[in-house]
Scaffold this motif. Structure first.
Motif, short mmCIF file in Angstrom:
data_model
loop_
_atom_site.label_atom_id
_atom_site.label_comp_id
_atom_site.label_asym_id
_atom_site.label_seq_id
_atom_site.Cartn_x
_atom_site.Cartn_y
_atom_site.Cartn_z
N HIS A 1 0.82 -1.22 0.00
CA HIS A 1 0.00 0.00 0.00
C HIS A 1 0.85 1.26 0.00
O HIS A 1 0.48 2.28 0.58
CB HIS A 1 -0.95 0.02 1.20
N ARG A 2 1.99 1.22 -0.67
CA ARG A 2 2.79 2.40 -0.92
C ARG A 2 3.94 2.00 -1.85
O ARG A 2 4.30 0.82 -1.94
CB ARG A 2 3.32 3.05 0.36
N GLU B 1 -2.47 10.10 2.65
CA GLU B 1 -1.64 10.32 1.46
C GLU B 1 -2.42 9.99 0.19
O GLU B 1 -3.31 9.14 0.20
CB GLU B 1 -0.38 9.44 1.52
N PHE C 1 6.02 6.16 -10.12
CA PHE C 1 4.89 6.10 -9.21
C PHE C 1 4.02 7.33 -9.48
O PHE C 1 4.49 8.46 -9.41
CB PHE C 1 5.36 6.08 -7.76
N GLN D 1 -3.18 4.32 1.63
CA GLN D 1 -1.75 4.10 1.81
C GLN D 1 -1.47 3.81 3.28
O GLN D 1 -2.13 4.36 4.18
CB GLN D 1 -0.95 5.32 1.37
N PRO E 1 1.83 1.72 -4.97
CA PRO E 1 0.81 2.34 -4.12
C PRO E 1 -0.53 1.65 -4.29
O PRO E 1 -0.81 1.03 -5.32
CB PRO E 1 0.76 3.78 -4.64
#
Length: 271
Positions: free
Chosen positions: A202-203, A239, A258, A223, A218
């Motif tokens: 999750h990032r 975020e 990203f 996040q 991500p």
């Protein structure tokens, strides 16, 4: 050259009535990700979904996911995470011959290799039934070795849900890829592997395995809080959501971007 977009950890969730609420956070976030992806000046050749596509592994969640992804004109390659149900995912993506194999046993690993432009994408199943951590059995490693050996001269991206390198966030490393040594051994035998891409975290993050750059993506939804202390805090943050875009040249040079979700138009030309 190939451009491969990566969406991950979508977590579409159905309520008690079996419906996925279109006003829910995961749905709105996925719509925004699809819109952002379509707004890219260079459209990807394919999209890979690196797991945790549904939150509860329910057929209704995959049916809604399939519909929400329908605006994407390129090929879509789903693979499972620890929240997913393999059979329900296969049923929802029944129009995808690479994913659906009617000859496999129930809950058999979802693993396949496809060509995306001049690049090969190899999707591995690292999920362990009933557990959040990841692992690849000897049988899965043998499959991966064979899939990579079938195209030794083609630049290759290997996709997993669980990252094969430590993240440093205790909450995630507790659900790590257990014993990635066998996976690393297979990767080291195949120098055409130019990138290993994963979800689960999750990032965005960057590591390495067997001399190969390895990245995580991500989440399209939430996040995780970046707390590298021990034991650290397991929390989500505000975020921006996002996704990853992988560019692989015919010569095997790989670059990962990203991309935050949103319609970020150019403010001014710089040349």
């Amino acid at each position: 050259m190939a451009i491969i977009a990566q969406l991950s950890d979508i977590h579409l969730a159905a309520g008690r009535d079996g419906r996925v609420d279109d006003a829910s956070g995961p749905v709105r976030a996925l719509r925004a990700a699809v819109s952002s992806l379509l707004a890219l000046p260079a459209r990807p050749d394919a999209v890979v979904l690196t797991g945790d596509l549904a939150d509860g592994g329910r057929p209704e969640e995959y049916a809604r996911l399939h519909a929400l992804l329908s605006p994407l004109p390129m090929a879509i390659y789903p693979m499972p995470g620890n929240h997913d149900d393999r059979d329900a995912m296969r049923a929802a993506f029944g129009d995808h011959p690479a994913v659906v194999d009617t000859g496999v046993a129930p809950q058999a690993p979802v693993q396949y290799a496809v060509d995306v432009a001049d690049v090969r994408l190899v999707c591995c199943d690292t999920t362990v039934d009933g557990h959040p951590h990841g692992h690849m059995s000897e049988e899965r490693l043998a499959w991966l070795d064979g899939a990579l050996g079938a195209a030794p001269a083609t630049p290759t991206v290997v996709a997993t849900h669980h990252p094969p390198f430590p993240i440093g966030i205790r909450f995630i490393d507790d659900m790590r890829f257990v014993d990635p040594a066998g996976f690393a051994k297979v990767i080291s035998r195949h120098p055409q592997v130019v990138r290993i891409i994963s979800g689960h975290v999750h990032r965005g993050s960057v590591g390495s395995l067997a001399g190969t750059v390895s990245t995580t993506c991500p989440s399209t939804y939430r996040q995780l809080f970046l707390d590298l202390t021990h034991p650290g805090r397991a929390a989500v943050t505000g975020e921006p959501a996002g996704f990853a875009v992988h560019l692989v040249t015919d010569e095997g040079a790989a670059t990962t971007h990203f991309v935050p979700t949103g319609n970020y138009r150019p403010l001014m030309d710089v040349e």
